[in-house]
Write a protein that holds these residues in place. Structure first.
Motif, PDB file in Angstrom:
ATOM      1  N   ILE A  95      -1.446  -1.443   9.451  1.00 42.48           N
ATOM      2  CA  ILE A  95      -2.846  -1.873   9.553  1.00 42.48           C
ATOM      3  C   ILE A  95      -2.921  -3.195  10.331  1.00 42.48           C
ATOM      4  N   LEU A 154      -8.258   0.409   0.521  1.00 42.59           N
ATOM      5  CA  LEU A 154      -7.095   1.299   0.369  1.00 42.59           C
ATOM      6  C   LEU A 154      -6.306   0.939  -0.884  1.00 42.59           C
ATOM      7  N   GLY A 155      -6.172  -0.358  -1.135  1.00 42.79           N
ATOM      8  CA  GLY A 155      -5.458  -0.801  -2.321  1.00 42.79           C
ATOM      9  C   GLY A 155      -6.088  -0.262  -3.589  1.00 42.79           C
ATOM     10  N   PHE A 187     -10.738  -5.047   8.756  1.00 48.20           N
ATOM     11  CA  PHE A 187      -9.402  -4.644   8.337  1.00 48.20           C
ATOM     12  C   PHE A 187      -9.078  -5.149   6.934  1.00 48.20           C
ATOM     13  N   VAL A 202     -10.757  -2.803   4.694  1.00 48.19           N
ATOM     14  CA  VAL A 202     -10.024  -1.528   4.696  1.00 48.19           C
ATOM     15  C   VAL A 202      -8.795  -1.646   3.808  1.00 48.19           C
ATOM     16  N   SER A 203      -8.050  -2.751   3.969  1.00 46.81           N
ATOM     17  CA  SER A 203      -6.837  -2.955   3.155  1.00 46.81           C
ATOM     18  C   SER A 203      -7.178  -2.998   1.679  1.00 46.81           C
ATOM     19  N   GLN A 255      -4.747  -3.953  13.737  1.00 50.89           N
ATOM     20  CA  GLN A 255      -5.687  -5.076  13.886  1.00 50.89           C
ATOM     21  C   GLN A 255      -5.386  -5.857  15.164  1.00 50.89           C
ATOM     22  N   LEU A 274       0.823  -1.231   0.000  1.00 51.58           N
ATOM     23  CA  LEU A 274       0.000   0.000   0.000  1.00 51.58           C
ATOM     24  C   LEU A 274       0.847   1.266   0.000  1.00 51.58           C
TER      25      LEU A 274
END
Lengths: 95, 169
Positions: A83, B140-141, B133, B136-137, A87, A63
């Motif tokens: 992230i 975001l990607g 999460f 979210v990842s 978590q 990312l």
């Protein structure tokens, strides 16, 4: 399986050579090609990188940020890692 | 007398006959006969006495029998009453113990259920967190542009901590 002593020795030497070469190279994985300035910042903040040859790998999965690997040691400064840490924190906090 | 049909001589003879008979009877028969009658009377009295005694004994036996029956009945009633009381107490004890055990089982089950629920809740929470999460990842990607990635990377590099620790891979 019995290996000939000479072959064994050569294999050992080869592995040592490879490890030495790997120790001389630092691989920085980023989500886009890093600029020289960014690499310089990294060298300044991470003393280990000062004497190493740097290779920049691109992996959009991280990312943002960077993952620095020197030999078998890794420094993960990626957004993906943050992230993941968040978590873990959420797991701990929510209990 | 002859006109009446009564013969004087016959009458005298009858009287003499009767007198002789009476004399012989009195002399020879009366005493033994009277003794015999007395003996018989005596016997009768004895028999009566024996009968009376036997009757008394019978009554005594019957009375004692009745007394014994009453005693047996009383003892039986006492034993039954005692047994009933003991059974009642034992029943109460068993019921109390069963209630106690049931309560213990209920508590244990409650605790197990609560624990199970807690584990399940934790499991669900973890999955929800993981899913969140992950989304979210992925988001975001997809959402992060190159420019944003660059800016983020620069911000991370700018704010590097003084001491960095590596870990073995």
């Amino acid at each position: 399986m019995k290996i000939k002593p000479r072959l064994k020795e050569e294999l050992k030497q080869f592995i040592r050579q490879k490890q030495k070469e790997e120790r001389e190279i630092a691989v920085i994985t980023s989500s886009y090609p890093l600029q020289d300035q960014e690499i310089t910042t990294l060298r300044q903040n991470i003393p280990e990188l000062k004497t190493k040859k740097i290779t920049n790998k691109i992996d959009r999965e991280i990312l943002a940020g960077a993952v620095i690997q020197v030999g078998s040691r890794v420094l993960d400064l990626s957004l993906k890692n943050r992230i993941a840490l968040l978590q873990e924190l959420a797991y701990e906090t929510d209990r | 007398m002859e006109n009446l049909g009564i013969d004087g001589k016959l009458l005298v003879a009858q009287i003499i006959n009767f007198a002789v008979f009476y004399f012989v009877f009195k002399r020879f028969l009366a005493k033994p006969f009277s003794r015999f009658i007395d003996e018989e009377k005596e016997k009768e009295k004895r028999v009566e006495k024996a009968l009376l005694q036997a009757k008394k004994q019978e009554e005594e036996i019957l009375r004692k029998q009745e007394e014994f029956r009453t005693k047996i009945r009383k003892e039986t009633e006492e034993i039954l009453s005692h047994a009933k009381t003991s059974a009642g107490e034992a029943k109460q004890e068993i019921l109390a113990q069963a209630a106690q055990e049931a309560e213990a089982i209920r508590e244990k089950t409650k605790k197990a259920l609560a624990q199970e629920r807690h584990l399940l809740e934790n499991e669900i929470r973890k999955k929800v967190i993981a899913l969140s999460f992950f989304l979210v990842s992925r988001a975001l990607g997809d959402v992060l542009t190159d420019e944003t990635r660059k800016k983020t990377t620069q911000a991370i590099l700018k704010n590097l901590p003084k001491k960095l620790t590596t870990h073995e891979n």
